[in-house]
Design a protein around this motif. Structure first.
Motif, PDB file in Angstrom:
ATOM      1  N   ASP A 126      25.333   8.918  30.720  1.00 11.67           N
ATOM      2  CA  ASP A 126      26.115   9.437  31.786  1.00 11.67           C
ATOM      3  C   ASP A 126      25.117   9.066  33.212  1.00 11.67           C
ATOM      4  N   ARG A 149      21.971  12.514  26.271  1.00  7.18           N
ATOM      5  CA  ARG A 149      22.944  13.028  25.082  1.00  7.18           C
ATOM      6  C   ARG A 149      22.498  11.953  23.789  1.00  7.18           C
ATOM      7  N   PRO A 177      26.796  21.316  35.486  1.00 11.47           N
ATOM      8  CA  PRO A 177      27.425  20.042  35.293  1.00 11.47           C
ATOM      9  C   PRO A 177      26.356  19.056  34.391  1.00 11.47           C
ATOM     10  N   LYS A 236      32.013  16.871  25.030  1.00 13.53           N
ATOM     11  CA  LYS A 236      32.911  17.037  26.264  1.00 13.53           C
ATOM     12  C   LYS A 236      33.617  18.232  25.911  1.00 13.53           C
ATOM     13  N   GLU A 244      27.285  19.931  30.854  1.00 11.92           N
ATOM     14  CA  GLU A 244      28.412  19.499  30.533  1.00 11.92           C
ATOM     15  C   GLU A 244      28.339  17.956  30.261  1.00 11.92           C
ATOM     16  N   CYS A 245      27.417  17.436  31.187  1.00 17.33           N
ATOM     17  CA  CYS A 245      27.416  15.807  30.753  1.00 17.33           C
ATOM     18  C   CYS A 245      26.649  15.636  29.470  1.00 17.33           C
ATOM     19  N   LEU A 281      23.413  11.212  35.695  1.00 17.08           N
ATOM     20  CA  LEU A 281      22.015  12.040  35.226  1.00 17.08           C
ATOM     21  C   LEU A 281      21.006  11.381  36.096  1.00 17.08           C
ATOM     22  N   ARG A 295      19.633   9.267  31.294  1.00 19.63           N
ATOM     23  CA  ARG A 295      20.652   8.914  30.965  1.00 19.63           C
ATOM     24  C   ARG A 295      20.714   8.986  29.458  1.00 19.63           C
TER      25      ARG A 295
END
Lengths: 73, 533
Positions: free
Chosen positions: B289, B508, B308, B316, B311-312, B292, B505
């Motif tokens: 994302d 995740r 947020p 999801k 959540e990122c 970030l 980034r």
């Protein structure tokens, strides 16, 4: 028109008044900036409206739950 | 609502040999389904609350509730010994499925003696707890009233006063303790909850109350006798109890409370003897994302929103926050990474810059214990400038609660991964990996650390230099500049004092990889930990 009391969510010092009486604000705008643990912590407007009163002064020590501003929404 | 009709029996071609007994069984069942009677049921509805049977109906998958002991209660007979009336016990329980998974449901019937002990039959709630424990099923307690606890009326009905627990009467407390180390326990407070009801609500892994409910050790009539009168809401309303951390969450409607119970259970195994199911993941585990990269302000005194960011990085829509109003400098909740359930802790700089207060530390202990009990890997998105400092912090024994939180972390055996988002300072700065165990750790480009922040730290360490200086302020600035040059995280990485600095980034993909790496470590063997509420 409803009057909303904006409260501080933490015990801290008032660092800066960002939006004085008469300022119109949008939800999420900073009204007052607090200082805690060397961080600037904004107190945000809970909704759109006009600031009608600031109940604290810069440098004040305030406690959690204390009212810092009134908002006419 | 009028009394429910007797349950339909399958049409039998002709009455069997035991038809009279079957008729009596059905008659007694139909009495039980009337609960405390039409008037009491109407009062329950008029107050905006469902009856215990409606609640169970809504919690359970349709038609799945199998009740135990429905016809236990107090009966009245005529002179010939024929049944006139049967008032059921105010504990309704049985087994059911929720989202296809077997659970025990146990609820208080407020329409019968306000849910209090003189109408409970103490073996009913006890057997519900035992079934959950011995058959390894989650238990959901639907609590209203004193939850089967005492009423002073019992003195008259039994002719004596009750020593709580009495002789051999501690079974319920045994199982409310044992179950915390055995199966997921959810409590729903729906109405006024007091005494034993409050204890049963608090002794859970996750508790929810409706905003019109109240929970307290003792209600306003008792409290007002001791001092200033208080309202039910002031004393035990959701704002009081959720801020105090006695209840985890508050919702507007009972239906939302049921949805919370379902959602909480979806992340957990049915018991400590299993591991959480791995669900198919529709979100790309490799998703990077862009937001970030700009999530953390360069100005060190500026705060940012952590939610947020959570959540990122998780699957999801999978983040389920718990205890939002308590110990607010740390966000805790369950989430999924590539379909695997994990326990997420993340600092919230809006509250004391993310410092751990005594409340925060208590929250950490309970949350890590939950993760350890149910074999959930932990992900910690860290921005912690230390334990909270100041007089108030010392008065609330922050350091003892702090080392207790660290002990919980150090005693845990679950896989652990920390992302240092920004600050890691002081003793609490060390509280990000289980001591002595290899865990994964990544630092964002915005990370910075130290034993002590420079502000105030310089005055302490360079006192002599500052005192000797002609211009102490200039000297202070000079020392600060000197130290700032040295404290780039790259210098720390150069000496391998931190193992990896990452592009935010990549978070995740790396967390999903951690969750997959943790698969072989998620053992369905009960933890040595005996969890406490």
């Amino acid at each position: 028109m409803a009057e909303i009391t904006v409260v501080a969510e933490l015990t801290s010092a008032v660092w800066k008044i960002e939006a004085g009486p008469g300022t119109s604000v949008s939800a999420g705008d900073t009204i007052v900036i607090l200082e805690s643990m060397k961080m600037e912590i904004p107190v945000l407007a809970p909704s759109d409206g006009t600031v009608t009163a600031i109940l604290v002064a810069e440098g004040d020590q305030i406690t959690e739950g204390q009212a810092v501003a009134k908002l006419e929404a | 609502m009028s009394a429910s009709p007797p349950p339909e029996t399958p049409a039998t071609p002709k009455p069997g040999l035991w038809q009279p007994e079957l008729d009596e069984l059905r008659l007694r069942e139909s009495h039980a389904k009337r609960m405390g009677g039409a008037d009491k049921v109407r009062r329950q509805h008029d107050a905006g609350r469902l009856t215990v049977r409606e609640r169970i109906e809504k919690l359970a998958d349709p038609g799945s509730f199998h009740e135990v002991g429905a016809i236990a209660g107090k009966a009245e007979y005529d002179a010939q010994g024929r049944l006139l009336e049967l008032t059921p016990s105010n504990c309704v329980w049985g087994r059911a499925t929720m989202d296809g998974r077997r659970v025990v449901l146990v609820g208080d019937d407020f329409t019968v003696r306000g849910g209090s002990a003189d109408a409970t039959i103490r073996e009913k709630p006890l057997m519900a707890e035992r079934m959950a424990h011995e058959f390894r099923m989650p238990i959901v307690r639907v609590i209203e009233g004193s939850g089967g606890g005492g009423s002073v009326k019992t003195i008259e009905t039994t002719g004596r006063a009750n020593l709580p627990g009495g002789v051999g009467g501690t079974g319920l407390f045994l199982y409310t303790t044992l179950n915390l180390s055995a199966v997921p326990v959810v409590g729903l407070g729906l109405g006024s909850v007091a005494g034993l009801g409050a204890a049963r609500l608090a002794s859970t892994h996750y508790s929810v109350m409706t905003k019109s409910s109240a929970m307290f050790v003792a209600g306003p009539p008792v409290v007002s006798r001791l001092g200033a009168p208080v309202t039910k809401e002031e004393l035990g309303g959701w704002e009081t109890q959720c801020k105090a951390g006695a209840v985890d969450h508050a919702v507007d409607t009972e239906e939302e409370a049921f949805a919370c119970a379902r959602r909480f259970l979806s992340y957990l195994p049915s018991s400590v003897h299993e591991v959480s199911p791995i669900l198919p993941c529709e979100d790309d585990p490799g998703r990077r994302d862009e937001a970030l990269m700009n999530a953390i302000p360069r100005e060190r005194r500026r705060v940012y929103q952590m939610r947020p960011i959570i959540e990122c990085v998780v699957d999801k829509g999978s983040f389920f926050e718990m205890g939002k109003m308590f110990g607010r400098s740390l966000i805790t909740g369950l989430a999924r990474l590539d379909g695997r359930a994990v326990a997420v802790m993340a600092s919230d700089p809006f509250f004391y810059g993310g410092s751990w207060t005594a409340d925060t530390c208590q929250k950490v202990v309970r949350f890590i214990d939950l993760a350890e009990t149910f074999h959930l890997p932990v992900v910690y998105l860290m921005d912690c400038p230390g334990f909270m400092v100041g007089l108030e912090a010392e008065r609330s024994a922050t350091i003892r609660h702090g080392v207790r939180a660290m002990a919980a972390m150090n005693q845990a055996t679950i896989p652990w991964c920390t992302i240092v988002i920004r600050n890691a300072f002081g003793v609490a700065g060390a509280a990000h990996q289980p001591a002595g165990r290899l865990s994964l750790r990544y630092a964002w480009l915005s990370a910075r650390w130290g034993s002590l922040p420079l502000e105030g730290g310089i005055e302490a360490a360079y006192r002599a230099d500052l005192d000797a200086a002609e211009d102490p302020a200039a000297k202070l600035a000079e020392i600060e500049d000197r130290l700032n040059l040295l404290r780039s995280p790259f210098r720390t990485a150069e000496t391998f004092w931190v193992e990896e600095i990452i592009d935010p980034r990549e978070t995740r993909p790396l967390l999903c990889d951690f969750a997959r790496m943790a698969d072989p470590l998620r053992q369905p063997t009960p933890s040595r930990l005996q969890m406490r509420p």
